[in-house]
Structure formats: C-alpha cells, structure tokens
Motif scaffolding. Structure first.
Motif: not given
Lengths: 162, 106
Positions: A95-103, B10-28
C-alpha cells in the motif's frame, strides 16, 4: 484468511536477520477504561498518530538525527493536501501513505463534526513516534501529549497506529 | 480509542477501545482514496467510544483488502519491512538513543 500474527512473524524475521533477543512488546494486565461522560455530539475529539506528519515546503518538525524523537503537534486546520507522512515503517509493498485520510482522518472527522456527530476536532493534533524505549513512551511522551489534550479541553482521544 | 492494523500487537498491549482494520500496515482508517469506507470505519470508532462497557473491546471493521498475498509476504526476505536506508537510519537512531540514555536522563 485470518489476521497476520505480527508478534510471531517479526520474531522469526529479526531472528533470521541476526538479532538474537526477541522484542518484548508492551503489555499491561490492567487497562484503564472510562465510560463516555457526555453524548458524543457534545465531545471534542483529540487526534494522535504515529504517522510522523509534516507540512510540504516547511522544515521537518523533528530532525532525522534527533535521537529523542519527542512528540510534537500541528494545527488541525492545516489543509490535508499540505500534509504528508515521513513514516518509513509500513507495508510499502502492499500500500501507500499517499492518502492522509487513510491513517489520519482529519477530513472524515471534519465531515462528521459538520454533521453534528461530534462537537468538533481539537485545534491541534499530536504525533508520537514509535520509540526504542517503552519507558520514555510511558513516562515522558504520553504525559506530554496528555497535557496538550487537556489544554485543548479534549473529551475523547483517538489514536491511529500506523 | 485506537485504530490499527496489527491486531495481535494492540490486543497484547491492551487498550480501552480498538477498531481493527485487517489491512496492510499503513491504512488503519480505510483504503486510500475510498472516502466512503473511511467514513464508515471512523464512524465505527466513534460509536465504540459510546458503546464500549469494558476495556479491551475490539470491533472488526467489515472490510477486506482486495487481495490476500500481502499477509504471507510481509516481513519476509522478499519484502523486507524497511529498505536499506531506513534500516540504517533505524539502527543509527537506536544507538544514538542509547548514547543519550547512558549520558543522563532522557
């Protein structure tokens, strides 16, 4: 397919790269929890991110050779088109970090504020670096960010982990 | 509340509330340039602020990446997580931080 087990995967990955001691990921047996004190529509939202944001055409907020990597903030009114992420630790093959709103959902939160779902965004958002020291994150960086959030009278805090 | 793509960390750390997005690291917060998806996911997080009753509450965003191979390939020799320059910078900073710590409170 089920989610990636990063703790297992990175342990194997860095072992193969020659690092012997596995990383000890942060873990807390007791996790604080506070129920929402007022309706969401009356809440001011603070935004914190690990995405190392900077503004095009301006000096970088934290120099690359600064070992402390202290947290910092930028104004939430900064046009999203002027923002970019300096983060190198993400899945750059997928993926990319090109769209700021995605993170860093400044636009999306602005829209939700305009609709009345939240009262609004805090006047600034905060950056926290992925640190080498969990002690510094806990004892230095987090209290500093909490101080900024309190100054801005934030009701709820949202953190995007990139 | 936390938006993230690394559920186990995140779940190992423990946080109050978590929305998990099953995407590649970078776009949560959703796919790049998919504003409708991003609004939905950010909305899930806001809802969770109000609805969670105990710490450690995870909500899974109901979206999948358009393909699955990244899950196998991330953190492999074929796809090193950091490129050479970023790895060098990481190691330099790590050592610099150790030096600062050794010379006084950081």
């Amino acid at each position: 397919m089920s989610h990636v087990r990063y703790i297992d995967k990175t342990r194997e990955y860095y072992k193969q790269e020659g690092y012997d001691a596995p990383y000890r990921w942060a873990h807390f047996d007791d996790v604080p929890f506070t129920p929402l004190a007022r309706p969401l529509a009356e809440c001011r939202v603070g935004l914190i991110t690990t995405s190392e944001m900077a503004i095009h055409g301006e000096p970088v907020p934290v120099a690359d050779d600064d070992p402390l990597r202290d947290p910092y903030w930028l104004p939430s009114t900064t046009p999203v088109a002027k923002l970019y992420s300096r983060k190198t630790a993400y899945d750059r093959f997928a993926t990319t970090l090109d769209d700021v709103d995605s993170y860093l959902p400044l636009t999306r939160l602005g829209e939700l504020a305009a609709e009345g779902r939240i009262a609004g965004l805090a006047p600034r958002f905060q950056m926290a670096f992925s640190q080498y020291s969990q002690r510094k994150t806990l004892k230095v960086d987090a209290p500093r960010i909490e101080g900024w959030l309190r100054e801005d009278r934030v009701d709820v805090a949202v953190l995007t982990a990139v | 509340m936390v938006f993230g793509c690394a559920r186990d960390i995140v779940e190992h750390c423990g946080v109050a509330r978590f929305v998990f997005c099953d995407f590649p690291l970078g776009n949560p917060c959703g796919k790049p340039f998919d504003a409708a998806m991003q609004r939905d996911i950010v909305g899930l997080g806001l809802d969770l602020l109000a609805t969670a009753t105990a710490p450690g509450t995870t909500v899974v965003a109901p979206y999948a990446w358009h393909e699955d191979t990244w899950k196998e390939k991330c953190f492999t020799k074929e796809r090193p997580f950091l490129d050479e320059a970023a790895t060098a910078t990481w190691l330099e900073r790590k050592q610099a931080y150790r030096d600062v710590k050794a010379s006084g409170p950081a």
